[in-house]
Design a protein around this motif. Sequence first.
Motif, PDB file in Angstrom:
ATOM      1  N   TYR A 120       5.474 -13.327  24.438  1.00  0.00           N
ATOM      2  CA  TYR A 120       4.177 -11.983  24.780  1.00  0.00           C
ATOM      3  C   TYR A 120       4.973 -11.166  25.519  1.00  0.00           C
ATOM      4  CZ  TYR A 120       0.766 -14.521  21.596  1.00  0.00           C
ATOM      5  OH  TYR A 120       0.488 -14.882  20.229  1.00  0.00           O
ATOM      6  N   VAL A 122       5.023 -11.091  28.554  1.00  0.00           N
ATOM      7  CA  VAL A 122       4.062 -10.886  29.747  1.00  0.00           C
ATOM      8  C   VAL A 122       5.165 -11.624  30.906  1.00  0.00           C
ATOM      9  CG1 VAL A 122       2.153 -12.292  30.971  1.00  0.00           C
ATOM     10  CG2 VAL A 122       2.230 -12.039  29.167  1.00  0.00           C
ATOM     11  N   THR A 126       1.395 -12.968  36.211  1.00  0.00           N
ATOM     12  CA  THR A 126       0.202 -13.007  35.498  1.00  0.00           C
ATOM     13  C   THR A 126       0.742 -14.159  34.330  1.00  0.00           C
ATOM     14  OG1 THR A 126       0.687 -10.867  34.865  1.00  0.00           O
ATOM     15  CG2 THR A 126      -0.515 -11.849  33.194  1.00  0.00           C
ATOM     16  N   ALA A 130      -2.054 -17.091  34.301  1.00  0.00           N
ATOM     17  CA  ALA A 130      -3.234 -17.638  33.188  1.00  0.00           C
ATOM     18  C   ALA A 130      -3.105 -18.483  32.924  1.00  0.00           C
ATOM     19  CB  ALA A 130      -2.096 -16.727  31.940  1.00  0.00           C
ATOM     20  N   GLN A 149      -1.736  -9.066  35.369  1.00  0.00           N
ATOM     21  CA  GLN A 149      -2.219  -8.475  34.226  1.00  0.00           C
ATOM     22  C   GLN A 149      -3.755  -9.360  34.799  1.00  0.00           C
ATOM     23  OE1 GLN A 149      -0.326  -7.579  30.789  1.00  0.00           O
ATOM     24  NE2 GLN A 149       1.084  -7.859  31.872  1.00  0.00           N
ATOM     25  N   VAL A 152      -4.496 -10.024  31.554  1.00  0.00           N
ATOM     26  CA  VAL A 152      -4.563 -11.203  29.966  1.00  0.00           C
ATOM     27  C   VAL A 152      -4.871 -12.597  31.278  1.00  0.00           C
ATOM     28  CG1 VAL A 152      -2.637 -12.211  29.986  1.00  0.00           C
ATOM     29  CG2 VAL A 152      -2.466 -10.283  29.853  1.00  0.00           C
ATOM     30  N   SER A 155      -8.088 -13.036  29.926  1.00  0.00           N
ATOM     31  CA  SER A 155      -8.348 -13.577  28.588  1.00  0.00           C
ATOM     32  C   SER A 155      -8.235 -15.438  28.374  1.00  0.00           C
ATOM     33  CB  SER A 155      -7.518 -12.987  27.813  1.00  0.00           C
ATOM     34  OG  SER A 155      -7.494 -11.470  27.785  1.00  0.00           O
TER      35      SER A 155
ATOM     36  N   THR B  79      -8.846  -4.446  27.853  1.00  0.00           N
ATOM     37  CA  THR B  79      -8.964  -6.262  28.210  1.00  0.00           C
ATOM     38  C   THR B  79      -9.434  -6.502  27.081  1.00  0.00           C
ATOM     39  OG1 THR B  79      -9.658  -6.095  30.448  1.00  0.00           O
ATOM     40  CG2 THR B  79     -10.186  -7.940  29.786  1.00  0.00           C
ATOM     41  N   GLN B  82      -6.614  -7.312  24.688  1.00  0.00           N
ATOM     42  CA  GLN B  82      -6.015  -8.469  25.145  1.00  0.00           C
ATOM     43  C   GLN B  82      -6.513  -9.661  24.804  1.00  0.00           C
ATOM     44  OE1 GLN B  82      -5.364  -7.259  29.319  1.00  0.00           O
ATOM     45  NE2 GLN B  82      -3.442  -6.370  29.575  1.00  0.00           N
ATOM     46  N   PHE B  86      -4.467 -12.534  22.720  1.00  0.00           N
ATOM     47  CA  PHE B  86      -4.089 -13.693  24.206  1.00  0.00           C
ATOM     48  C   PHE B  86      -4.854 -15.020  23.843  1.00  0.00           C
ATOM     49  CE2 PHE B  86      -1.844 -10.734  26.162  1.00  0.00           C
ATOM     50  CZ  PHE B  86      -0.587 -11.050  26.384  1.00  0.00           C
TER      51      PHE B  86
END
Lengths: 177, 185
Positions: A120, A122, A126, A130, A149, A152, A155, B79, B82, B86
């Motif tokens: 991904y 990244v 990040t 995550a 980020q 991310v 999420s 976001t 994203q 993700f």
Amino acid sequence: MATGDETSRPTQLLGIGKLLLGGLSVGSVLELLGVPAGMLIGSVVGAALVNQPWTRRMKPASLPIVLRQIGLTTVGLAAGVLLTLDSLLSTAVIALPVVLAYLALTALNLVFITVLMIRYQVDPVTAVLAVTPGGLAEVTTIAIDKGAQVGVVLSVHAVRLFSLVLVILPILLLVLS
Amino acid sequence: MTQLLLQLLPLLAVMAGSAAAALIFRRCRIPLWPITGGLVGAAAINLGFGLAVQVPDLIVLLAQLLVGTAIGATIAPDTFRQFRRFLAPGTLAVGAVLGAGLLFGWAFAALGILDPAEAMLSLMPGGVGEMVTAGVALGFDGAVIIGAHMVRLFTVLLSLPLVLWAAVKIRQRWIAEPDDPGPRS
């Protein structure tokens, strides 16, 4: 995201009020529904919703960093007063196994960090944040401070939090109660 | 009025201790100084003076509101895009992490280190507030759970630079192109 210096003080205050009101609205609903950490989750969702540029004239606002720090210190305070001498003694007994368990988890996480970076694209900060095992407030705060980020990180942690709150905790509740 | 002030005095003392410790932690550049400092300061004053303070729910809710709103304000329109991107790796990582938490909890219970329920809640990687709240709501010993999560918090914070270093090395060794300027951090 940031309001910038050119934004007038009343506009800034209005933006802060809008964010808090948005957060309070959704947070209160989740609290009333009995969702664990409902105010925390709800205020993230509520503030994010009212802060989106739905029209061209709408400018995103930001909460002063000092308010976030006061909130985090109070979260720490609320946890700190729960500690007792007995809990400190029992913590001392379990500290080493807990440290080893989390270090093992961190080693496992290196696999996911690598996947996030390769598949991904990244950046390392990040990717690490995550998958860092921690609370939404803790990890997202580090992500904001380290310039990761946030979207991310948020999420992945949102998935973790919702899995924990909506799946794992109800199962634990059912099994353990 | 005086009686109310006397009732509030222990809470105010703990709040002052919390704020002072947070500022000291900030000066010492301890990661996540507001939470770690607030926690240590409150515990030190509360235990040191035998106060047994209980923080009103309203204050905890206000704190969650401030933190949640600050996080929510950083969410940009992309976001949500994203989040979709993700969702799959996030679910996989979360599944593995929560699975490992359950496994460790079971192992701790099997080895007799902790009671099964407290072991699960102590080893599940959630936030201090989330897991302690859930534990107390279930009627378990919040003190044991908070102790384990305090150890988790400090383990994660202290090992973070090492994990970041490892991630940068992995990127440099296996991912970065020869002319890649490297990660930002």
